[in-house]
Design a protein around this motif. Structure first.
Motif, PDB file in Angstrom:
ATOM      1  N   ARG A  78       0.832  -1.208   0.000  1.00  0.00           N
ATOM      2  CA  ARG A  78       0.000   0.000   0.000  1.00  0.00           C
ATOM      3  C   ARG A  78       0.870   1.262   0.000  1.00  0.00           C
ATOM      4  O   ARG A  78       0.637   2.190  -0.771  1.00  0.00           O
ATOM      5  CB  ARG A  78      -0.910  -0.032   1.224  1.00  0.00           C
ATOM      6  N   GLY A  79       1.867   1.310   0.895  1.00  0.00           N
ATOM      7  CA  GLY A  79       2.739   2.485   0.940  1.00  0.00           C
ATOM      8  C   GLY A  79       3.724   2.524  -0.211  1.00  0.00           C
ATOM      9  O   GLY A  79       4.094   3.603  -0.695  1.00  0.00           O
ATOM     10  N   ALA A  80       4.163   1.348  -0.684  1.00  0.00           N
ATOM     11  CA  ALA A  80       5.161   1.292  -1.754  1.00  0.00           C
ATOM     12  C   ALA A  80       4.627   1.860  -3.062  1.00  0.00           C
ATOM     13  O   ALA A  80       5.390   2.439  -3.843  1.00  0.00           O
ATOM     14  CB  ALA A  80       5.620  -0.152  -1.950  1.00  0.00           C
ATOM     15  N   THR A  81       3.333   1.709  -3.321  1.00  0.00           N
ATOM     16  CA  THR A  81       2.779   2.236  -4.574  1.00  0.00           C
ATOM     17  C   THR A  81       2.896   3.756  -4.613  1.00  0.00           C
ATOM     18  O   THR A  81       3.148   4.339  -5.674  1.00  0.00           O
ATOM     19  CB  THR A  81       1.305   1.815  -4.729  1.00  0.00           C
ATOM     20  N   ARG A  82       2.749   4.394  -3.470  1.00  0.00           N
ATOM     21  CA  ARG A  82       2.886   5.852  -3.422  1.00  0.00           C
ATOM     22  C   ARG A  82       4.364   6.249  -3.546  1.00  0.00           C
ATOM     23  O   ARG A  82       4.714   7.192  -4.262  1.00  0.00           O
ATOM     24  CB  ARG A  82       2.318   6.396  -2.112  1.00  0.00           C
ATOM     25  N   TYR A  83       5.221   5.541  -2.813  1.00  0.00           N
ATOM     26  CA  TYR A  83       6.643   5.898  -2.780  1.00  0.00           C
ATOM     27  C   TYR A  83       7.304   5.727  -4.146  1.00  0.00           C
ATOM     28  O   TYR A  83       8.067   6.582  -4.600  1.00  0.00           O
ATOM     29  CB  TYR A  83       7.353   5.060  -1.731  1.00  0.00           C
ATOM     30  N   ASP A  87       1.930   1.061  -9.828  1.00  0.00           N
ATOM     31  CA  ASP A  87       0.813   0.278  -9.338  1.00  0.00           C
ATOM     32  C   ASP A  87       1.349  -1.044  -8.792  1.00  0.00           C
ATOM     33  O   ASP A  87       2.545  -1.354  -8.939  1.00  0.00           O
ATOM     34  CB  ASP A  87      -0.242   0.066 -10.432  1.00  0.00           C
ATOM     35  N   PRO A  88       0.508  -1.864  -8.108  1.00  0.00           N
ATOM     36  CA  PRO A  88       1.017  -3.128  -7.530  1.00  0.00           C
ATOM     37  C   PRO A  88       1.687  -4.039  -8.551  1.00  0.00           C
ATOM     38  O   PRO A  88       2.685  -4.684  -8.237  1.00  0.00           O
ATOM     39  CB  PRO A  88      -0.241  -3.757  -6.939  1.00  0.00           C
ATOM     40  N   ALA A  89       1.153  -4.095  -9.774  1.00  0.00           N
ATOM     41  CA  ALA A  89       1.780  -4.933 -10.803  1.00  0.00           C
ATOM     42  C   ALA A  89       3.171  -4.406 -11.146  1.00  0.00           C
ATOM     43  O   ALA A  89       4.106  -5.182 -11.404  1.00  0.00           O
ATOM     44  CB  ALA A  89       0.905  -4.986 -12.049  1.00  0.00           C
ATOM     45  N   GLY A  90       3.320  -3.079 -11.152  1.00  0.00           N
ATOM     46  CA  GLY A  90       4.636  -2.494 -11.414  1.00  0.00           C
ATOM     47  C   GLY A  90       5.621  -2.787 -10.298  1.00  0.00           C
ATOM     48  O   GLY A  90       6.807  -3.039 -10.549  1.00  0.00           O
ATOM     49  N   ILE A  91       5.135  -2.773  -9.046  1.00  0.00           N
ATOM     50  CA  ILE A  91       5.985  -3.146  -7.914  1.00  0.00           C
ATOM     51  C   ILE A  91       6.419  -4.604  -8.050  1.00  0.00           C
ATOM     52  O   ILE A  91       7.580  -4.959  -7.796  1.00  0.00           O
ATOM     53  CB  ILE A  91       5.244  -2.940  -6.585  1.00  0.00           C
ATOM     54  N   ALA A  92       5.477  -5.478  -8.449  1.00  0.00           N
ATOM     55  CA  ALA A  92       5.802  -6.900  -8.630  1.00  0.00           C
ATOM     56  C   ALA A  92       6.872  -7.085  -9.700  1.00  0.00           C
ATOM     57  O   ALA A  92       7.807  -7.878  -9.538  1.00  0.00           O
ATOM     58  CB  ALA A  92       4.539  -7.682  -8.992  1.00  0.00           C
ATOM     59  N   ALA A  93       6.756  -6.359 -10.803  1.00  0.00           N
ATOM     60  CA  ALA A  93       7.751  -6.456 -11.874  1.00  0.00           C
ATOM     61  C   ALA A  93       9.119  -5.975 -11.387  1.00  0.00           C
ATOM     62  O   ALA A  93      10.157  -6.565 -11.723  1.00  0.00           O
ATOM     63  CB  ALA A  93       7.296  -5.636 -13.075  1.00  0.00           C
TER      64      ALA A  93
END
Length: 359
Positions: A78-83, A87-93
């Motif tokens: 939740r916090g990582a998407t802002r930082y 989006d969550p898929a981009g964080i996963a990649a």
């Protein structure tokens, strides 16, 4: 159950309306959760040092990481998407690229609005895949509907057989069943939990915690194993090797975890805590057999079995209950002699006869 006779739930007619699950956003707020399954390049279990490094890598992205040994983890992003502005898929990649670059380990990632759905999405994903399940009630319902009952987190083979006996062989049928019927079959608390999970609701938070020190071993069968006797021989070999490693490293385990992996890719995990920490092979073997027997596997197609000694502690500081059992004393003397022989001639020099030729 309590002397009452239960009537099987009738099959759900094709095209019949099904009450849709509430979106995860209504079930406690939409929280993007990642379930990451790590897949090492070499065939075999993930090295524990590499696993610790991968957990640290996740912690660089979000502090809310929950280890799922031996090779997975949950992450609340939740916090990582802002930082990171992704989006969550981009964080996963991003995590997948870092995992490959630093450790040569690929991963499959499930992205969903709660831990249960993220686990289920990751379970079906191939290495290198990021599978996103939108927090939309119709898409969640479609994702869950035709999956077998055992696909729900917390539903083992014995519970799945009980549900199937009442016509509840899929998640869609469970979702359509009245709550009172599920509670009569499974009990009040378990019935309500299943009722919610079949609708995609899981209020369980991702709980950051330090990974307990552990030591594990896995045996993969050459073909899917149906014979319980063959599985017990594999468990004996695993417990024998695990006990030897514990004693060699001067450690004892507070508990033992059994993981059974099936031909369809699903798995069941059970854990038991010892009365006192131990590294004694007969105790490890007895608990492994008990955990395996309690699963009630009859004609299950088993792909692999794994044992993990949990909560490791220094063996020197472990008190041992005195006993007048001559057989136990003899077993420990034999075990010490076997350890000395293995130290001198190698780990394969001596071992349980029943564990020979395990395939």
């Amino acid at each position: 159950m309590n002397g009452r006779r239960l009537t099987p739930v009738p099959p759900l007619p094709e095209g019949a309306p099904v009450r849709r699950p509430r979106p995860a956003a209504e079930a406690g707020g939409e929280t993007p959760v990642l379930c990451v399954h790590f897949h090492p390049a070499a065939d075999g279990p993930l090295d524990e040092e590499i696993y610790d490094g991968l957990l640290a890598l996740l912690a660089e992205v979000t502090p809310v990481v929950q280890a799922l040994p031996p090779a997975a983890a949950l992450a609340d992003v939740r916090g990582a998407t802002r930082y990171f502005g992704r989006d969550p898929a981009g964080i996963a990649a991003l995590l997948r690229v870092r995992s490959l670059a630093r450790y040569g380990t690929d991963c499959a990632v499930g992205v969903a609005a709660n831990p249960m759905l993220a686990r289920m999405a990751a379970r079906d994903a191939a290495p290198g895949t990021v599978r996103v399940l939108p927090a939309d009630e119709d898409e969640v319902a479609a994702f869950l509907a035709r999956r077998p009952a055992a696909a729900l987190h917390g539903v083992g083979p014995a519970t799945a057989r009980t549900l199937c006996a009442y016509g509840l062989d899929s998640v869609g049928r469970i979702a359509a069943a009245p709550l009172p019927a599920l509670q009569r079959i499974l009990g009040a608390a378990a019935g309500r939990t299943l009722h919610e999970r079949a609708r995609g609701i899981d209020p369980t938070p991702v709980t950051p915690e330090a990974r307990a020190r552990s030591m594990g071993a896995e045996h993969r069968f050459a073909t899917d194993e149906l014979d319980p006797a063959h599985r017990r021989r594999a468990l004996l070999a695993l417990a024998d090797g695990l006990g030897a490693r514990l004693r060699e490293s001067g450690q004892a385990a507070r508990g033992l975890t059994l993981t059974v992996r099936y031909a369809d890719g699903s798995a069941t995990t059970r854990t038991r805590t010892f009365a006192e920490p131990t590294a004694h092979t007969p105790e490890l073997t007895a608990v492994a057999y008990d955990l395996h027997g309690a699963l009630g596997l009859q004609r299950a197609r088993v792909r692999a079995v794994a044992l993990r000694a949990e909560g490791l502690t220094d063996a020197e500081g472990v008190p041992h209950q005195l006993t007048f059992d001559a057989a136990d004393d003899k077993a420990r003397r034999v075990e010490a002699a076997v350890d000395r022989a293995r130290a001198r001639f190698g780990p394969s020099a001596v071992g349980p006869a029943a564990a020979l030729h395990v395939a």
